[in-house]
Design a protein around this motif. Structure first.
Motif, PDB file in Angstrom:
ATOM      1  N   SER A 279      54.614  66.094 136.917  1.00  0.00           N
ATOM      2  CA  SER A 279      53.800  66.653 137.992  1.00  0.00           C
ATOM      3  C   SER A 279      52.614  65.740 138.297  1.00  0.00           C
ATOM      4  O   SER A 279      52.328  64.787 137.574  1.00  0.00           O
ATOM      5  CB  SER A 279      53.295  68.047 137.595  1.00  0.00           C
ATOM      6  OG  SER A 279      52.320  67.944 136.565  1.00  0.00           O
ATOM      7  N   ARG A 280      51.882  66.053 139.363  1.00  0.00           N
ATOM      8  CA  ARG A 280      50.713  65.241 139.733  1.00  0.00           C
ATOM      9  C   ARG A 280      49.630  65.283 138.669  1.00  0.00           C
ATOM     10  O   ARG A 280      48.833  64.362 138.552  1.00  0.00           O
ATOM     11  CB  ARG A 280      50.146  65.748 141.063  1.00  0.00           C
ATOM     12  CG  ARG A 280      51.028  65.458 142.268  1.00  0.00           C
ATOM     13  CD  ARG A 280      50.390  65.954 143.542  1.00  0.00           C
ATOM     14  NE  ARG A 280      50.193  67.399 143.496  1.00  0.00           N
ATOM     15  CZ  ARG A 280      49.543  68.084 144.432  1.00  0.00           C
ATOM     16  NH1 ARG A 280      49.026  67.448 145.467  1.00  0.00           N
ATOM     17  NH2 ARG A 280      49.397  69.398 144.314  1.00  0.00           N
ATOM     18  N   LYS A 281      49.594  66.356 137.883  1.00  0.00           N
ATOM     19  CA  LYS A 281      48.603  66.472 136.825  1.00  0.00           C
ATOM     20  C   LYS A 281      49.110  65.959 135.484  1.00  0.00           C
ATOM     21  O   LYS A 281      48.461  66.139 134.457  1.00  0.00           O
ATOM     22  CB  LYS A 281      48.161  67.924 136.679  1.00  0.00           C
ATOM     23  CG  LYS A 281      47.436  68.452 137.917  1.00  0.00           C
ATOM     24  CD  LYS A 281      46.933  69.869 137.687  1.00  0.00           C
ATOM     25  CE  LYS A 281      46.161  70.382 138.898  1.00  0.00           C
ATOM     26  NZ  LYS A 281      45.643  71.761 138.696  1.00  0.00           N
TER      27      LYS A 281
ATOM     28  N   ALA B 134      52.104  75.218 127.223  1.00  0.00           N
ATOM     29  CA  ALA B 134      52.585  76.601 127.289  1.00  0.00           C
ATOM     30  C   ALA B 134      51.705  77.463 128.181  1.00  0.00           C
ATOM     31  O   ALA B 134      51.655  78.677 127.998  1.00  0.00           O
ATOM     32  CB  ALA B 134      52.648  77.198 125.885  1.00  0.00           C
ATOM     33  N   GLU B 135      51.001  76.887 129.131  1.00  0.00           N
ATOM     34  CA  GLU B 135      50.211  77.681 130.060  1.00  0.00           C
ATOM     35  C   GLU B 135      51.131  78.496 130.963  1.00  0.00           C
ATOM     36  O   GLU B 135      52.210  78.018 131.345  1.00  0.00           O
ATOM     37  CB  GLU B 135      49.314  76.773 130.906  1.00  0.00           C
ATOM     38  CG  GLU B 135      48.204  76.105 130.095  1.00  0.00           C
ATOM     39  CD  GLU B 135      47.378  75.154 130.935  1.00  0.00           C
ATOM     40  OE1 GLU B 135      47.788  74.903 132.090  1.00  0.00           O
ATOM     41  OE2 GLU B 135      46.349  74.664 130.435  1.00  0.00           O
ATOM     42  N   PRO B 136      50.766  79.726 131.302  1.00  0.00           N
ATOM     43  CA  PRO B 136      51.682  80.597 132.056  1.00  0.00           C
ATOM     44  C   PRO B 136      52.169  80.003 133.362  1.00  0.00           C
ATOM     45  O   PRO B 136      53.349  80.093 133.690  1.00  0.00           O
ATOM     46  CB  PRO B 136      50.843  81.858 132.286  1.00  0.00           C
ATOM     47  CG  PRO B 136      49.830  81.858 131.191  1.00  0.00           C
ATOM     48  CD  PRO B 136      49.517  80.416 130.929  1.00  0.00           C
ATOM     49  N   HIS B 137      51.262  79.384 134.141  1.00  0.00           N
ATOM     50  CA  HIS B 137      51.694  78.884 135.440  1.00  0.00           C
ATOM     51  C   HIS B 137      52.700  77.743 135.295  1.00  0.00           C
ATOM     52  O   HIS B 137      53.547  77.533 136.174  1.00  0.00           O
ATOM     53  CB  HIS B 137      50.484  78.430 136.266  1.00  0.00           C
ATOM     54  CG  HIS B 137      49.805  77.207 135.740  1.00  0.00           C
ATOM     55  ND1 HIS B 137      48.856  77.247 134.742  1.00  0.00           N
ATOM     56  CD2 HIS B 137      49.936  75.884 136.066  1.00  0.00           C
ATOM     57  CE1 HIS B 137      48.422  76.026 134.485  1.00  0.00           C
ATOM     58  NE2 HIS B 137      49.072  75.188 135.251  1.00  0.00           N
ATOM     59  N   LYS B 138      52.662  77.007 134.168  1.00  0.00           N
ATOM     60  CA  LYS B 138      53.647  75.950 133.928  1.00  0.00           C
ATOM     61  C   LYS B 138      54.989  76.545 133.503  1.00  0.00           C
ATOM     62  O   LYS B 138      56.054  76.075 133.920  1.00  0.00           O
ATOM     63  CB  LYS B 138      53.128  74.986 132.870  1.00  0.00           C
ATOM     64  CG  LYS B 138      51.932  74.170 133.305  1.00  0.00           C
ATOM     65  CD  LYS B 138      51.474  73.221 132.209  1.00  0.00           C
ATOM     66  CE  LYS B 138      50.253  72.425 132.670  1.00  0.00           C
ATOM     67  NZ  LYS B 138      49.751  71.515 131.595  1.00  0.00           N
TER      68      LYS B 138
END
Length: 591
Positions: A126-128, A174-178
């Motif tokens: 991803s971009r990040k 493991a962040e939710p949005h990922k």
């Protein structure tokens, strides 16, 4: 726990080794010591290795410092020098115990199937800077080791696992949005995934795909029906006995060894008989025309599809179950045929027809099982009818109680003739002995049909028994991999969730094939539980200049696990190199 050192003289030099040891008190009061962690050698003979490790973590400075490390007890005898720093072994701390062994095994299986390369090429970064293939690996490992919701994965499980250490990532993986965003990237690569997995299994196990098992199952949702009429969540025939919930249907093709070849997610109200044609075209388009044998349960193929399979070029072979209604039409012809023993306790008959061959199989074990079930139902129903006949009820109440009895014992109900008076709450009942004899003759019997030219009924029966492998695949998806409950609401993420479970099943069946030859008798779940006993722990050793040496170490495998590693021809990786924190103010005790 405490630190224990061992000194050994070798080639005229003194070597000092350190380990973490735990005291355990036995039932008789005795105390034994259990070895937990091996830290290795920390003395002057290893100074160069320690210096190299420290330089790596201090390379941000203009001139890296080379530090020799000694414990405070031995440092007193050394001449003071700027390049010498002591370590406070008595202040040693063990931090962040986390599950390592099962995670390491899953990562190894993932890379063995080359899924890391496959997904890296398609998902990218991803971009990040998020590596989406690592996020997907976390989802699959979680589904295989301790399945649950993505929220539990984020809040609890990932921090208690060593996946971050194995992948070189932190908790942001493991962040939710990922986790949820990864689901949106998967479905368009499903067909390419099937091709990749088939190629890998051919290379690893030299598999052939001449015999295919086809079946369907359903999985339900604890949610309200969707408003969108095109949504696949529909009410339909539920294999889980949850007709009150919306569901989707999963159609799966596997090999006799259990390797999945393809699957599709269909609307919950899809009829089984309407699905086969599209899968025949799908497999032929994907893998070309070939002499394949399709094994299916009754109710899946229609007469039209079977005729098309017989008339295709080359002819598509099949062996399918047949409803017992057809057995009644062929019963007289089958009675004239002799029984042949397929295996102990199983007898078969063959009946040749113009385009097909019918196989009647009878299993002694199945006869006893079905007869006991029918006898139990009939006994309960007969006692219930006798009791109802003595009760004083209104006619409506009587009809309701009879309906409840019919719902509870449907097979026994068909054997009893019941007549209810049209005016009063009175009824009579009698046993239909002809139907009972017919049921007894059909207990434990199965009628199969095929266009194979095989004349040995034992081989045909053994071939049909392989259908248990597709049933086992569904059992693993619903049980061991806990495909439900499904917490997603959008149709795309629901299908992506099923794809994640499919990937976990692919890892499971790959390891099952390894176990079949190297460690038969063990299941994948039992092996994962044994490997899960291996933990990763951070050992913090304070130094006299206010810093800390951090040794990330995995616990030593127990003797049983060592034997299993040897049987599976697996070698554990080397322990990670030590790290050292940045300089802090010296503690008062060091002054």
């Amino acid at each position: 726990m405490f630190l224990r050192s061992t000194t050994r003289n070798k080639n005229g030099k003194s070597h000092r080794y350190f380990s973490i040891v735990e005291n355990k008190r036995l039932a008789n009061g005795r105390i034994t010591q259990r070895h937990v962690l091996y830290l290795g050698e920390i003395n002057e003979s290893q100074q160069s290795a320690w210096r190299q490790s420290i330089e790596v973590f201090e390379e941000g400075q203009e001139q890296p410092r080379l530090l020799s490390l000694f414990d405070t007890e031995r440092c007193e005898t050394e001449s003071p020098a700027e390049s010498v720093v002591g370590v406070r072994l008595k202040e040693l701390r063990l931090c962040r115990p986390r599950q390592w062994g099962a995670c390491w095994l899953v990562v190894k299986l993932w890379r063995e199937l080359a899924l890391d390369r496959f997904w890296a090429e398609r998902l990218g970064i991803s971009r990040k800077g998020t590596r989406w293939e690592d996020v997907l690996l976390v989802l699959v490992a979680y589904r295989l080791i301790a399945p649950g919701s993505e929220w539990r994965l984020h809040r609890q499980w990932f921090g208690q696992s060593a996946l971050g250490d194995l992948l070189g990532a932190d908790s942001s993986l493991a962040e939710p949005h990922k986790l949820y965003g990864c689901h949106d990237l998967l479905l368009k690569h499903k067909q390419a995934l099937f091709d990749h997995l088939v190629g890998r299994w051919r290379d690893l196990f030299n598999l052939s795909f001449e015999v295919l098992l086809y079946d369907l199952t359903s999985t339900y949702f604890e949610s309200d029906p969707p408003w969108d009429t095109n949504d696949k969540r529909r009410f339909g025939y539920s294999r889980d006995k949850r007709s009150d919930c919306v569901q989707v249907v999963i159609a799966l093709i596997v090999t006799p060894e259990g390797f999945p070849l393809a699957y599709e997610v269909l609307a919950g109200n899809t009829q089984d008989s309407t699905t086969l044609k599209q899968f025949l075209d799908k497999i032929e388009k994907q893998y070309g025309k070939a002499e394949r044998i399709w094994l299916m349960d009754r109710g899946i193929p229609t007469e039209t599809v079977l005729e098309q399979m017989r008339n295709s070029e080359p002819a598509v072979k099949y062996l399918v179950g047949t409803p017992k209604g057809r057995l009644g039409r062929l019963e007289k012809q089958l009675l004239e045929k002799p029984w042949q023993q397929a295996r102990p306790g199983v007898e078969v008959k063959l009946l040749a027809q113009p385009d097909e061959l019918y196989v009647l199989a009878q299993s002694a074990d199945r006869v006893h099982k079905e007869r006991a079930m029918h006898r139990r139902q009939l006994k309960w129903l007969w006692a219930r009818l006798k009791k109802l006949s003595t009760m004083k009820l209104k006619r409506e109440d009587l009809l309701m109680k009879l309906g409840a009895a019919k719902q509870k014992t449907p097979s026994a109900w068909r054997l009893v003739g019941i007549e209810v008076d049209k005016q009063q709450a009175v009824f009579s009942y009698r046993l239909n002995k002809e139907k009972l004899k017919r049921q007894r003759r059909r207990e434990g019997r199965y009628l199969l049909r095929t266009n194979l030219t095989e004349s040995d009924p034992a081989k045909l029966w053994s071939l049909y028994l392989q259908l248990v492998h597709v049933e086992e695949a569904f059992k693993n998806l619903k049980g061991d991999l806990a495909i439900r409950p499904i917490f997603h609401q959008s149709e795309q993420r629901i299908e992506a969730h099923i794809l994640v479970a499919f990937l976990a099943y692919c890892l499971q069946v790959t390891f099952t094939e390894r176990l079949r030859s190297l460690a038969p008798g063990l299941t994948v779940r039992s092996v994962l539980e044994k490997f899960a006993a291996m933990q990763m722990i951070d050992v913090h050793v304070p130094t006299t200049d206010g810093r800390e040496i951090i040794l990330t170490r995995t616990t030593q495998p127990e003797p049983e696990l060592k034997l299993l590693l040897d049987k599976l021809k697996l070698e554990l990786p080397a322990q990670p190199p030590p790290r050292i924190t940045t300089a802090q103010a010296a503690a008062p005790a060091a002054l």
